[in-house]
Structure formats: C-alpha cells, structure tokens
Design a protein around this motif. Structure first.
Motif, PDB file in Angstrom:
ATOM      1  N   THR A 285       5.104  -3.197   1.594  1.00  0.00           N
ATOM      2  CA  THR A 285       5.762  -2.439   0.524  1.00  0.00           C
ATOM      3  C   THR A 285       5.408  -2.987  -0.860  1.00  0.00           C
ATOM      4  OG1 THR A 285       7.717  -3.777   0.972  1.00  0.00           O
ATOM      5  CG2 THR A 285       7.686  -1.553   1.874  1.00  0.00           C
ATOM      6  N   LEU A 288       8.114  -2.660  -3.645  1.00  0.00           N
ATOM      7  CA  LEU A 288       8.976  -1.475  -3.783  1.00  0.00           C
ATOM      8  C   LEU A 288      10.442  -1.785  -3.496  1.00  0.00           C
ATOM      9  CD1 LEU A 288       9.487   1.547  -4.187  1.00  0.00           C
ATOM     10  CD2 LEU A 288       8.761   1.919  -1.822  1.00  0.00           C
ATOM     11  N   ASN A 394       2.444   9.580   4.945  1.00  0.00           N
ATOM     12  CA  ASN A 394       1.335   8.901   4.275  1.00  0.00           C
ATOM     13  C   ASN A 394       1.776   7.526   3.763  1.00  0.00           C
ATOM     14  OD1 ASN A 394       2.904   9.378   2.044  1.00  0.00           O
ATOM     15  ND2 ASN A 394       1.622  11.016   1.237  1.00  0.00           N
ATOM     16  N   ARG A 395       0.856   6.838   3.111  1.00  0.00           N
ATOM     17  CA  ARG A 395       1.107   5.476   2.618  1.00  0.00           C
ATOM     18  C   ARG A 395       2.405   5.379   1.817  1.00  0.00           C
ATOM     19  NH1 ARG A 395      -2.403   1.121   1.914  1.00  0.00           N
ATOM     20  NH2 ARG A 395      -1.902  -0.244   0.147  1.00  0.00           N
ATOM     21  N   GLU A 396       2.565   6.298   0.876  1.00  0.00           N
ATOM     22  CA  GLU A 396       3.732   6.269   0.001  1.00  0.00           C
ATOM     23  C   GLU A 396       5.025   6.474   0.800  1.00  0.00           C
ATOM     24  OE1 GLU A 396       3.283   9.153  -3.094  1.00  0.00           O
ATOM     25  OE2 GLU A 396       5.353   8.798  -3.769  1.00  0.00           O
ATOM     26  N   THR A 397       4.986   7.466   1.701  1.00  0.00           N
ATOM     27  CA  THR A 397       6.167   7.773   2.509  1.00  0.00           C
ATOM     28  C   THR A 397       6.523   6.604   3.415  1.00  0.00           C
ATOM     29  OG1 THR A 397       5.395  10.043   2.506  1.00  0.00           O
ATOM     30  CG2 THR A 397       7.156   9.524   4.022  1.00  0.00           C
ATOM     31  N   LYS A 399       5.937   3.470   2.855  1.00  0.00           N
ATOM     32  CA  LYS A 399       6.539   2.430   2.023  1.00  0.00           C
ATOM     33  C   LYS A 399       8.019   2.760   1.754  1.00  0.00           C
ATOM     34  CE  LYS A 399       4.035   0.452  -1.385  1.00  0.00           C
ATOM     35  NZ  LYS A 399       3.180   0.382  -2.600  1.00  0.00           N
ATOM     36  N   ILE A 400       8.290   4.003   1.413  1.00  0.00           N
ATOM     37  CA  ILE A 400       9.677   4.397   1.119  1.00  0.00           C
ATOM     38  C   ILE A 400      10.563   4.237   2.357  1.00  0.00           C
ATOM     39  CG2 ILE A 400      11.211   6.298   0.438  1.00  0.00           C
ATOM     40  CD1 ILE A 400       8.867   7.433  -1.194  1.00  0.00           C
TER      41      ILE A 400
ATOM     42  N   HIS B 291       4.233  -2.936  -6.422  1.00  0.00           N
ATOM     43  CA  HIS B 291       4.351  -1.637  -5.748  1.00  0.00           C
ATOM     44  C   HIS B 291       3.245  -0.696  -6.211  1.00  0.00           C
ATOM     45  CE1 HIS B 291       5.827   2.110  -4.239  1.00  0.00           C
ATOM     46  NE2 HIS B 291       6.292   2.519  -5.402  1.00  0.00           N
ATOM     47  N   ARG B 292       3.045  -0.618  -7.518  1.00  0.00           N
ATOM     48  CA  ARG B 292       2.001   0.271  -8.042  1.00  0.00           C
ATOM     49  C   ARG B 292       0.622  -0.170  -7.559  1.00  0.00           C
ATOM     50  NH1 ARG B 292       2.371   1.610 -14.326  1.00  0.00           N
ATOM     51  NH2 ARG B 292       0.536   2.787 -13.676  1.00  0.00           N
ATOM     52  N   ASN B 295       0.016   0.757  -4.048  1.00  0.00           N
ATOM     53  CA  ASN B 295      -0.062   2.184  -3.733  1.00  0.00           C
ATOM     54  C   ASN B 295      -1.505   2.617  -3.491  1.00  0.00           C
ATOM     55  OD1 ASN B 295       2.608   2.846  -3.723  1.00  0.00           O
ATOM     56  ND2 ASN B 295       2.682   3.555  -5.848  1.00  0.00           N
TER      57      ASN B 295
END
Lengths: 427, 427
Positions: A285, A288, A394-397, A399-400, B291-292, B295
């Motif tokens: 993450t 995040l 995906n990657r972002e999801t 991580k969330i 985090h950024r 990504n």
C-alpha cells in the motif's frame, strides 16, 4: 393548494466536461444541499465554453426553469465566458466593481503573488446582480433576479463552490424549504452488495416518503436512506429511524458507521477515547494506510507513524523482520505480515500496529501468490492476528481494499468487549 | 465550402441521475467513440423519468442538435418512458412488433425465467425506426431518421449499451467521420493558473480547428489541446504540434509531461532510466507521497520505502533527527526537513530521499508557523536542498500540494544537466 415546487436546473460549464475524461461532480453537492430543503433538481445540462452553445443553454433554461445554478466559467481566462454570455442573454451590462478588484488584489498580496492582468476581468459583474463573496479564490459568485426567476453563478473549483454555497447561497434559499428531509447513511465493510441485498430484500420501503439506495465501493457498501415529510422534521426522522432499526437488526455485524463517518474516523475516535496509540507498516500500500489515518484532523493524538517497507531490505533493517522468514515464506506471507506488525509496534512502543503486505499487480503475480493476494496483520498487547485475502480489481482498488481490511481488523478489535484486555486478565 | 460538423447531444434519462449519488457515465463511453471519428459532443442533458420534463428535453434537442443519443428509459417498468415520449414529440405511432416479442420471450426462456407481462411493452417501436438488436438484455435500441437528424435510443446498463453501440451504432456512423482528431495534454507544476494564462494569453488558438482548455488542480495545471482536420490525421497532428511547440517555448520550466503522465510516473521513469533509488520521510503527509509513488506499476524497481515520521519520537528514533534540532527549530523547520531527508537516505542507502514536514491543519497553526507552512527537502549525493512554502487550502489539499512540491524538486534535480554529478567531479 400549495404552490408547485420550483423547477431547478444546474448548468455545468466547461469544454473539458464534454470529453471522455471529466465529469461534473459539483452538481452532486448542489443537489444534496437542495435535497436537504426538500427541493429536487429537474434538469442538468453540460455545455462547453462555446459562446453559441452557452447562449442556447441559457435561453432554454430561462424558458423551462425557475432556479438556474451555473457552475464554472468564472475564471480569468479567455474561455471563461459565463458572465459575458449570460449578461447578453439577459440584455444586461457588465459593470466594473473596483471593490471586487481590491479584494482580488488583496488575495494575491496575501499569497505573495502578483496579480495578472487577466484577473481584472473577474471584477466585472452582471448589472443588478448581488455579489457572493469567494473566500477561497478570486472569482466572485453572482445572484441574479430576473422576473420571478433566480439565477445563481458559482465557481467551478469544489472548494470555492462549497464554501460560497454554505456562506452565501444556503441562507438565501432556506425560506424556500418545501419538504423536511432526513438522511441516514449506514456504512458497511466485510461483505458484498449482493449478500447485503439478500439479507434485506424484504425491507425495501413501499412508502413513497422513504427511499433506500445501496452503493458499492471497494471494500465498502453504503445504504443511503431518505425520509420526507411535508409537515415536520420529526415525522421524516421517525420514518427513517424505523427503517434504520429494521436494517440494523439484520446488518449489525457489517455496519461500522451510521453517522456518515469514514472507517478511519471511527477507528480514530475509538483510539482517542481509549487513549491508545497506533503505528503502521506498509508494503504494497506504500503509505495509503497512513495517508488515510492522517486525513482525520487530530490524528496526531493517536497516530505515531510507521514504516513504508516496500523493499525487503527495509522490512529487514527498519522493521526487524527476520531474513530467514522472508527467504522461507516470501515477503507476501502471514509470517512476514505478523513480523512487520510486531516490529513496528515494538520500535514505536505503540499500543496497536497494523501491517500490510501483498501483490498489488498488475505484474508480480504467480500461481501460488496471485495478484490481489494480501496479508493484513494487527499486533496488540495480547498477540498478533493475521488475515489472508485475495482482492479483485486493479492496483489502485487492491490498495484501497487492503487498507480497508486493515482498518476493519483494528475496528473489530477495538469494538470487542475484551479489547485492550491482557491475556489472562479479566476484562 | 465544407459542411459544418453535426451538433451532437447526449440525453441521459433516469431520476436516479438527479440524486447526489449517481452520475451518468454512459455518456463518457459514447463521447470517446464519437471522438474517435473526429466528432465532438456539444450538449449533455440529464433528465428524470417525468413525462413533461422528458418532452421538454426532446423538443429542445430536436431544435438545437443534429444527432441525439438517448440513454436509458427503455426498460419494461412504468417509469421507462423514452419511447412513448419521443414518439409523441415526433408525432409518430408506436407499432407492435411480434418478432421483437418473440426475441424477448426466447431470451427469458434461455434464462429459465418466465417473462413478465410488463416486458410486452418493449416490443413496441417508434414508427419507421430501425431496430438495434440487444444481445445482452431485453430492450432493443432504435435508430430514427427525422428530416436530416438522427435520433439513436440506447439502453442504460453499460454492458447492453456498449455491446449495442459496437455492433449496431459504430458501423452506421463510420461514414460520418468528418474529422480526424488528435489530443495532447501539457501538465505543469510549480505555478498557478493565472500566471500560466498571462504567459500564453496571445496563444489561444483563433483557428477553429484547434481547442485549448486549461484545468487547475492542487499543485497542478493542465492544458488540453485538441486539433481537428477534415483531411488527415497528419494535419490534425501538425496543427496540435505547432501550438504545443509555441506553448512549450513559454512554459518549459513548468511542464513535466506532454504525454499525459502523472508527476510520479515521470519521476519514476527518470529514476528507472538513471538506475537510481528513492526513499521518503513523511510527517504531515502521513504516507501520501509513498502512496503516489507506489501507484505506478513497477515502482518497486526504484522505490525502497520510507518512514512515516508523524510523531517527534519517530523522527528521532527511526530517522535519527537530532533532538536538539527539534527543540531549537521545531519539527516544522528546514533543519528538521533536511535531517529527515538525509536520515532516511542513509538508513536505506538510497540515491535520493524526499522529506516533508509541515502544518496540514485545521489546528496546530501559530502566527510564526501557520496552517499550510510546509518544508520539503531533497537529499542526494551532493547535499540537501530544502524549500519553504505556505500552501492554501484544507488539510487534504495541503497534503496533495506538499507531495506535488516534493516530487517537483526531485524532477527538477533529475532533469538538470548536472543531475547525479558528484560535487567536484565534472559532469
């Protein structure tokens, strides 16, 4: 006979809103606040910065709507044309207001930047319009009365729009309240939309004064309830609360908030009240989790910090994860997740520590450790708990969802009766 | 004289699209596919299921637009009224088509569900309309010619819409390719919208084949260029490239991308190509910088990790910031920012390190150290550089601007000719 409610239209102005890349989100906020007064929106129009098209939209709106909110096109640039085109449609002059120019100059001075000549344009207002102060930017808003119609010009940047709406628009529209509307939001994690739906399918309201809407986000389901009453807020409240009670009976294990709070806010509130501290160790993450935790004002009261253990070297050297463990089980394993959590907990001497390690993708997956495989661990006085999940998306999801899971684990622990209890000690 | 491009309007139908919770996303897809043919959208209208409002929108669209795409309102329920209302607006009959009913019945049989009586409604089509088959649902689409206007009725569910668009709409609109369209995006940081505008105010294209749109985000300005040509993609490209060149001449110091990449992607690409590594130390941003950075797929190739040094204790113990420095200058100071950067750089033995310390607010500001005061530091082989800024905005915005500034500092360093040079060694 009560008068008809006003026809309300929102016009979002900007050529970028007619590309595949941008959506108008400002109108959602305006809609929400109008709904709070029992007012509903009938039309939303999205139009570019072209004079001819803008003109067309203003003419149409003036014919069909009683209240018109325009959003955007009040900036200093060439293609900011809302003021000019609307003035022409209303056959009014643009009037220079030296006091507005002074305000803009002062704002630039405060920021230590020199004002560009282009900003002078923003000091021109439509004749007889009331000026709505902008506390967060240079573009003033305008409130125009035309016959029995109201036309309200608002800036596009959400921060400017919201602040202006609250301070200048909201007080002026209070008296138009036609309904009492009460909302409630149940936020849930730990399960999916279809499962929630199957639990409550018989609870969808038949009463037209009640509305139930279910929304799905990565790692989070929300149920939005609205109740409307023509007579009193109390009645609207009673309608919503009865439905909420029935829903809560079925959904308690999944609900983390009934007041709109985010998961990180609920966790923060509990840590504060229990006077406990939290640290994090994040691999996939990348930060995040700490970012979400520190989005909450006052988080410095319980969040001490953590380590972004992206490389194995950092896991070993800054968190004290045993090299042998990484070698034998791999960095994405329950063993390493546990060591990360206990490592950061002891390094920071915090009460709780959360750790995340996983494969966020799109590359790096293997048959044994596919993309989406994530281990989350919680270390506390009484030991370590760890969870294994394979998250879709995906990657972002991913991580969330990983941070959502970690926060949920802590919340579950903080909410349980024996929370904070030492093993062997009675709660 | 070449004919004017058609005016295109998309009408999204559905009362839920006028609540604070839902957005029309179907129109983004249609827009993208139209753009692929050089066609642009002039208006988007969002309207509820009310007969009167729908009527109003169709009348307006028939006056101002040449192509009208409607989305939604083709279902079997009471409030699906697109067909009926449009038929009335066009003064045409609804005609029952037994072959469509058969198709719907077959579909239900396949799913093992019995057809509800309500579905019969979907077998009525507007007189003289061409039927667009729906391979994923019951609602057929319609293609209507009215004078020289085209009206295309599409179903709302994205899966049905996309499949129908590709199989039945796309082949029919191919021959309307009127333009070749090329896009370019310039992304900038380090300055504001009005300043950029003042530098390029004379470069706004007069040529109607070119469009320039400027967008502003926290810490980032974007210029979106589109070029259109009736004859070739090459010409559209040439138009855009010429404008881009002029813009770049003025804006070079601020531009970090001309290909749509985010700042963290550009920095990542440079680190990869130079085979350098990066670590971070974050106080007020709590992890957002990491985090950024993470990504970006493949960031594990250059990002080693870092420390979220939220509390002073973590700054001292995990980063080695001297206690005396915190005591004398405060945690929000250039000295501590520098020590954080050099601390994480040496702990992780990385080539570069970025550090951020500041007051994100809303509380914690003082006259000497107001909310928004942020120090960002870059540590590298040759030393440490530090910047002091006072960022406007709320907590979230200040966090974003801080990470934007830190990434910009690294980008500047990586882009400068002496990047990576050892002091005293010739580049």
């Amino acid at each position: 006979m009560t008068p008809l409610p006003p026809k309300i239209e929102i016009i979002a102005v900007g050529t970028e809103l007619l590309t595949p890349y941008y959506q108008d989100t400002d109108s959602l906020y305006i809609t929400q606040r109008l709904n709070d007064l029992g007012l509903t929106v009938s039309f939303k129009t999205i139009v570019g910065d072209t004079t001819e098209d803008l003109q067309q939209c203003f003419r149409t709106a003036l014919q069909r709507s009683d209240w018109i909110f325009t959003v955007g096109g009040l900036g200093p640039t060439e293609d900011d044309r809302t003021r000019e085109v609307l003035a022409a449609a209303l056959e009014r002059e643009l009037v220079f207001r030296p006091d507005i120019l002074d305000r803009i100059k002062t704002l630039f001075k405060k920021l230590g930047v020199s004002m560009s000549a282009a900003n002078k344009k923003q000091a021109y207002i439509i004749q007889d319009a009331a000026v709505l102060d902008n506390n967060n930017g240079t573009a003033p808003g305008l409130w125009i009365e035309e016959g029995n119609k109201h036309i309200i010009l608002l800036p596009g940047p959400p921060r400017e729009l919201k602040s202006m709406f609250e301070s200048s628009v909201w007080p002026r529209i209070q008296s138009f309240r036609s309904f009492f509307l009460v909302r409630r939001t149940l936020k849930m994690s730990g399960t999916g939309e279809s499962f929630i739906e199957s639990l409550i399918s018989d609870l969808h309201p038949q009463d037209s004064r009640l509305n139930l809407t279910m929304l799905s986000y990565p790692g989070q389901i929300e149920i939005h309830l609205t109740g409307r009453s023509e007579t009193s807020e109390y009645e609207a409240q009673a309608l919503v609360e009865e439905l909420r009670m029935h829903l809560e009976q079925r959904l308690t294990p999944y609900i983390f908030s009934t007041s709109g709070e985010e998961l990180e806010a609920v966790v923060g509130r509990l840590l504060t009240s229990k006077q406990k501290t939290l640290a994090v160790a994040e691999s996939c993450t990348g930060g995040l989790l700490g970012h979400r935790i520190t989005n909450i004002p006052g988080s410095s009261g319980y969040f001490v910090g953590g380590v972004q253990a992206y490389s194995n070297q950092v896991k070993l050297e800054l968190l004290g994860v045993p090299a042998e463990q990484v070698q034998r089980h791999g960095a994405v394993s329950s063993e390493v997740a546990g060591s990360m959590a206990s490592g950061i907990r002891s390094k920071t001497r915090s009460d709780f520590a959360l750790a995340i390690t996983g494969v966020a993708g799109p590359d790096g997956g293997t048959p044994e450790k596919p993309v989406g495989l994530v281990y989350t661990a919680l270390a506390y006085e009484g030991g370590i708990v760890c969870e294994r999940n394979i998250f879709p998306g995906n990657r972002e999801t991913i991580k969330i969802r990983s941070t959502q899971k970690a926060l949920s684990m802590l919340l579950k622990h903080l909410s349980s009766p024996q929370s904070g209890a030492h093993p062997g000690r009675k709660p």
